[in-house]
Design a protein around this motif. Structure first.
Motif, PDB file in Angstrom:
ATOM      1  N   VAL A 152      -1.973  -6.298   7.922  1.00 13.16           N
ATOM      2  CA  VAL A 152      -1.238  -5.035   7.303  1.00 13.16           C
ATOM      3  C   VAL A 152      -1.755  -5.223   5.767  1.00 13.16           C
ATOM      4  N   THR A 153      -1.925  -4.162   5.349  1.00 19.52           N
ATOM      5  CA  THR A 153      -2.147  -4.025   3.792  1.00 19.52           C
ATOM      6  C   THR A 153      -1.073  -2.875   3.279  1.00 19.52           C
ATOM      7  N   PHE A 154      -1.017  -3.206   2.057  1.00 21.47           N
ATOM      8  CA  PHE A 154       0.038  -2.331   1.161  1.00 21.47           C
ATOM      9  C   PHE A 154      -0.362  -1.708  -0.063  1.00 21.47           C
ATOM     10  N   THR A 155       0.160  -0.688  -0.609  1.00 21.93           N
ATOM     11  CA  THR A 155      -0.194  -0.066  -1.676  1.00 21.93           C
ATOM     12  C   THR A 155       0.690  -0.116  -2.738  1.00 21.93           C
ATOM     13  N   ASN A 156       0.395  -0.661  -3.948  1.00 28.23           N
ATOM     14  CA  ASN A 156       1.325  -1.097  -4.885  1.00 28.23           C
ATOM     15  C   ASN A 156       1.137   0.094  -6.046  1.00 28.23           C
ATOM     16  N   PRO A 157       2.235   0.096  -6.757  1.00 28.09           N
ATOM     17  CA  PRO A 157       3.678  -0.296  -6.482  1.00 28.09           C
ATOM     18  C   PRO A 157       4.272   0.540  -5.327  1.00 28.09           C
ATOM     19  N   LEU A 158       5.121  -0.075  -4.786  1.00 31.51           N
ATOM     20  CA  LEU A 158       5.947   0.263  -3.656  1.00 31.51           C
ATOM     21  C   LEU A 158       6.897   1.491  -4.277  1.00 31.51           C
ATOM     22  N   ILE A 208       4.821  -5.702  -3.405  1.00 27.16           N
ATOM     23  CA  ILE A 208       4.770  -6.475  -2.325  1.00 27.16           C
ATOM     24  C   ILE A 208       3.254  -7.104  -2.178  1.00 27.16           C
ATOM     25  N   GLN A 209       3.127  -8.334  -1.818  1.00 24.18           N
ATOM     26  CA  GLN A 209       1.943  -8.766  -1.311  1.00 24.18           C
ATOM     27  C   GLN A 209       2.083  -9.974  -0.355  1.00 24.18           C
ATOM     28  N   ASP A 224      -2.753  -3.172  -8.995  1.00 25.70           N
ATOM     29  CA  ASP A 224      -2.115  -1.963  -8.410  1.00 25.70           C
ATOM     30  C   ASP A 224      -3.310  -1.410  -7.418  1.00 25.70           C
ATOM     31  N   GLY A 225      -2.728  -0.441  -6.370  1.00 27.86           N
ATOM     32  CA  GLY A 225      -3.539  -0.180  -5.375  1.00 27.86           C
ATOM     33  C   GLY A 225      -3.561  -0.795  -3.915  1.00 27.86           C
ATOM     34  N   VAL A 226      -4.363  -0.700  -3.304  1.00 25.09           N
ATOM     35  CA  VAL A 226      -4.326  -1.388  -1.844  1.00 25.09           C
ATOM     36  C   VAL A 226      -4.379  -2.893  -2.102  1.00 25.09           C
ATOM     37  N   THR A 227      -3.457  -3.518  -1.289  1.00 26.00           N
ATOM     38  CA  THR A 227      -3.481  -5.184  -1.534  1.00 26.00           C
ATOM     39  C   THR A 227      -4.841  -5.933  -0.866  1.00 26.00           C
ATOM     40  N   PRO A 228      -5.117  -6.783  -1.209  1.00 27.55           N
ATOM     41  CA  PRO A 228      -6.430  -7.554  -0.929  1.00 27.55           C
ATOM     42  C   PRO A 228      -6.431  -8.178   0.450  1.00 27.55           C
ATOM     43  N   VAL A 229      -7.505  -8.800   1.164  1.00 30.70           N
ATOM     44  CA  VAL A 229      -7.732  -9.379   2.342  1.00 30.70           C
ATOM     45  C   VAL A 229      -8.420 -10.781   2.015  1.00 30.70           C
ATOM     46  N   ILE A 244     -10.708  -4.018  -0.242  1.00 22.91           N
ATOM     47  CA  ILE A 244     -11.401  -3.136   0.673  1.00 22.91           C
ATOM     48  C   ILE A 244     -11.419  -1.481   0.040  1.00 22.91           C
ATOM     49  N   VAL A 245     -12.311  -1.072  -0.353  1.00 24.50           N
ATOM     50  CA  VAL A 245     -12.214   0.175  -1.162  1.00 24.50           C
ATOM     51  C   VAL A 245     -13.457   1.113  -0.396  1.00 24.50           C
ATOM     52  N   ALA A 246     -13.481   2.369  -0.782  1.00 17.36           N
ATOM     53  CA  ALA A 246     -14.506   3.301  -0.338  1.00 17.36           C
ATOM     54  C   ALA A 246     -15.697   2.639  -0.908  1.00 17.36           C
ATOM     55  N   GLY A 247     -16.815   2.942  -0.108  1.00 16.14           N
ATOM     56  CA  GLY A 247     -18.114   2.523  -0.384  1.00 16.14           C
ATOM     57  C   GLY A 247     -18.505   2.900  -1.696  1.00 16.14           C
TER      58      GLY A 247
END
Length: 471
Positions: free
Chosen positions: A27-33, A316-317, A335-340, A375-378
């Protein structure tokens, strides 16, 4: 009393017991919550909901929201469940609420001052028997008992080995320290509280000498207690205490303190003053740290008062775990989508990471952010993906002469193509992923001899080396 302890064991283990294994697709999250929500606390309940409360910048009320997913809390309706008194106790500085479910009832711990003396701050407790705590009603149980005689706040609770504990921060002399005591019920403790942490390191004494905001995570035969230190400006940082699970937690000698912060301001990721955290468990079973930070750097001085600055944001992360069983919080991610992380299919204890910007495969990456990618849009094709470095935002994983590097996006068409990949089902395991180059179709990111390359793969070993689990 017996019923209180029995239910506490069950419910406490839900909060701090062993985590379920993370799935192949985390599961990934988008910050800030949540904007302008400090000192955040999230509780995952057996009813399928996450419950979220935090300090509001007006310091005048307690709010609560719930959702079936962590990310859903970002847009969930918020309910005011209690407001400060107009006079007397609980009349000012309503700070740091936490919500817990104990022995079939909901409890909120929070700090408050007196209306006539706003700095006479003490810990207080609310109770509700409602199935849905947003509905209430809430009963005031008053101060944590026996009542504290000096500035004290940030009460929290946890269960270990059948015993519930209460922990809080309290001013003594020139320090704010952390104390621990056995609980008799959710608002009463027994005996003399034990001092388990006092600020001693330079990073704990910037602006003020502070240890506060305790939060507990029990894993791998140890009790991990995080706390926050220094002034609540960009100096604020998270520290770590550790005790063995079979030790006497009320013996100060059972606790050891890490010499450096485990989460601190990071100019590269644009996060300042991370702190006052709690822990929860994500939908995929992974551990999650919940904390606040600001997205700009400000320190005490020139009239700046961080308590008047409303822009602490809930974030959150994921929490990762080192080979020795200790937590690794990494850096406050951008900020934005959390990494993997990308874990090798054929070497499952090893991860892709950058070292002097060359991408390689290694186990036990202590500098966690070196192995984290967003992971972002190419860059060359929004239907494909690109992988952005966590600790070097604006730098992307790209191939150059068939070697893999992490480099800054120079805006050229060549860079955008070299940094764009098509996400395929894993060549060796379709539940995982393989990354095919957009400008060299048929060639995949793979590891070989500890380094990462872009190559065509034709045999089973090559397919395994080009397959990764997202972690």
């Amino acid at each position: 009393m017996a019923g209180f302890i029995a239910m506490a064991v069950v419910l406490g283990s839900m909060l701090v017991g062993p985590a379920a294994p993370a799935s192949a697709a985390p599961v990934t999250f988008t910050n800030p919550l949540a904007e302008q929500r400090a000192d955040p606390h999230i509780y995952r309940h057996t009813d399928g909901y996450y419950y979220f409360t935090a300090t509001v910048p007006e310091y005048d009320r307690i709010v609560l929201r719930r959702a079936t997913t962590l990310q859903g809390l970002a847009t969930a309706a918020e309910q005011v469940i209690w407001r400060k008194h107009g006079t007397g106790e609980m009349g000012a500085h309503i700070w740091a609420p936490e919500i817990h479910f104990i022995d079939g009832r909901w409890y909120v711990y929070f700090a408050a001052g007196r209306a006539e003396d706003v700095w006479a701050i003490r810990p207080y407790v609310l109770e509700s028997s409602a199935a849905n705590p947003l509905d209430g009603p809430w009963v005031e149980r008053g101060q944590l008992q026996p009542a504290r005689s000096s500035f004290s706040l940030d009460a929290t609770t946890f269960v270990h080995d059948g015993q519930r504990y209460l922990a809080w921060a309290e001013y003594a002399g020139s320090n704010s320290n952390i104390y621990l005591a056995r609980a008799v019920n959710p608002w009463t403790y027994a005996g003399t509280p034990t001092l388990i942490a006092t600020p001693t390191y330079a990073w704990e004494t910037r602006g003020y000498r502070v240890n506060e905001g305790p939060a507990v995570l029990i894993r791998n035969g140890r009790i991990f207690l995080t706390y926050s230190a220094s002034a609540t400006d960009a100096s604020y940082a998270v520290g770590l205490l550790t005790a063995s699970a079979d030790s006497d937690l009320l013996n100060p000698a059972s606790w050891s303190k890490s010499a450096t912060p485990v989460l601190a301001s990071d100019s590269r990721t644009g996060q300042w003053g991370p702190g006052h955290n709690s822990f929860t468990v994500a939908e995929d079973g992974s551990d999650v740290i919940v904390y606040h930070s600001r997205n700009y750097e400000r320190y005490l001085g020139n009239g700046y008062d961080p308590l008047s600055d409303p822009n602490r944001r809930t974030r959150i992360q994921r929490v990762y775990w080192n080979a020795d069983g200790t937590p690794n919080f990494g850096v406050p991610v951008p900020d934005g989508v959390t990494p993997v992380r990308l874990r090798a299919h054929d070497l499952p204890d090893q991860y892709l990471r950058h070292w002097e910007f060359r991408v390689r495969l290694e186990p036990n990456v202590a500098n966690l952010a070196d192995s984290q990618f967003r992971i972002v849009a190419g860059l060359a094709d929004p239907a494909a993906i690109s992988l952005e470095s966590t600790n070097y935002p604006g730098y992307y994983l790209r191939h150059r002469d068939h070697q893999l590097w992490v480099q800054r996006n120079d805006g050229s068409d060549l860079f955008r193509q070299d940094a764009t990949f098509v996400r395929r089902p894993g060549l060796a395991d379709p539940a995982k992923v393989s990354l095919e180059s957009v400008n060299f179709p048929g060639q995949y990111l793979r590891h070989r001899d500890g380094l990462a390359y872009l190559e065509a793969v034709s045999d089973a070993a090559g397919r395994a080396a080009a397959t990764f689990a997202l972690d």
